[in-house]
Design a protein around this motif. Structure first.
Motif, PDB file in Angstrom:
ATOM      1  N   PRO A 110      53.854  37.245  37.982  1.00 49.94           N
ATOM      2  CA  PRO A 110      54.684  37.332  36.836  1.00 49.94           C
ATOM      3  C   PRO A 110      55.444  38.631  36.531  1.00 49.94           C
ATOM      4  N   SER A 111      55.421  39.492  37.663  1.00 52.47           N
ATOM      5  CA  SER A 111      56.173  40.931  37.562  1.00 52.47           C
ATOM      6  C   SER A 111      57.357  40.539  38.307  1.00 52.47           C
ATOM      7  N   HIS A 155      65.789  38.574  47.244  1.00 54.71           N
ATOM      8  CA  HIS A 155      66.436  39.818  46.449  1.00 54.71           C
ATOM      9  C   HIS A 155      67.638  39.014  46.016  1.00 54.71           C
ATOM     10  N   LEU A 156      68.153  39.376  44.698  1.00 52.69           N
ATOM     11  CA  LEU A 156      69.359  38.805  44.257  1.00 52.69           C
ATOM     12  C   LEU A 156      70.213  39.976  43.624  1.00 52.69           C
ATOM     13  N   HIS A 192      75.846  44.680  36.822  1.00 51.52           N
ATOM     14  CA  HIS A 192      75.138  44.118  37.937  1.00 51.52           C
ATOM     15  C   HIS A 192      73.802  44.561  38.193  1.00 51.52           C
ATOM     16  N   ALA A 193      72.872  43.719  38.450  1.00 52.04           N
ATOM     17  CA  ALA A 193      71.312  44.052  38.454  1.00 52.04           C
ATOM     18  C   ALA A 193      70.655  43.506  39.747  1.00 52.04           C
ATOM     19  N   HIS A 194      70.124  44.321  40.409  1.00 50.61           N
ATOM     20  CA  HIS A 194      69.239  44.104  41.754  1.00 50.61           C
ATOM     21  C   HIS A 194      67.921  43.483  41.326  1.00 50.61           C
ATOM     22  N   LEU A 195      67.578  42.241  41.569  1.00 49.92           N
ATOM     23  CA  LEU A 195      66.580  41.759  41.313  1.00 49.92           C
ATOM     24  C   LEU A 195      65.489  41.326  42.596  1.00 49.92           C
ATOM     25  N   VAL A 196      64.326  41.587  42.364  1.00 49.12           N
ATOM     26  CA  VAL A 196      63.394  41.112  43.498  1.00 49.12           C
ATOM     27  C   VAL A 196      62.208  40.294  42.950  1.00 49.12           C
ATOM     28  N   PHE A 197      61.926  39.078  43.456  1.00 50.10           N
ATOM     29  CA  PHE A 197      60.664  38.282  42.692  1.00 50.10           C
ATOM     30  C   PHE A 197      59.857  37.812  44.141  1.00 50.10           C
TER      31      PHE A 197
END
Length: 142
Positions: free
Chosen positions: A116-117, A70-71, A22-27
């Protein structure tokens, strides 16, 4: 399936692997602009769920505010997280700009949508301290 295994939706099985990644991603959008409305967030989630499905991954949770999303993504080990992130950001940016050009143009200019980050953290399972303790207690041969 072995009777010792209890079904757990967070643990997936392949031919020669058992995994739970699992990964917590924030864009954030470029310049952290307040581009998201409820409708655009809903569409963004739909687009990102489709991208994940194409990778054999799934979004366990999705939410956001006006200036970020958030994903929580459950993904297979054959997927490089950076490739998944690039597709999530690229496809969603292209489709959101196509579908809501007037609204997005008020907040963002040029061809950019996302910064981009991004933030990525592995998550799930036991805390690191417990895993370290478990590994330390293994019976090492003399």
């Amino acid at each position: 399936m072995s009777p010792r295994w209890k079904p757990n939706p967070d643990i997936r099985r392949g031919r020669s692997i058992v995994y739970s990644l699992h990964a917590h991603l924030v864009f954030v959008p470029k310049y952290r602009r307040n581009v998201f409305t409820g409708e655009i967030l809903t569409r963004c989630e739909q687009i990102m769920r489709q991208v994940c499905e194409d990778f054999g991954a799934e979004i366990a949770e999705f939410n956001g505010e006006t200036d970020h999303v958030h994903l929580l993504v459950h993904y297979p080990p054959k997927v490089a997280l950076s490739n998944l992130v690039n597709s999530l950001k690229g496809v969603s940016a292209r489709r959101l700009r196509q579908e809501s050009p007037a609204h997005i143009r008020k907040y963002l200019w040029g061809d950019h949508f996302w910064s981009p980050s991004y933030f990525a953290a592995s998550c799930g399972g036991a805390p690191l301290s417990i895993i370290k303790e478990y590994i330390d207690q293994q019976k090492r041969p003399d």
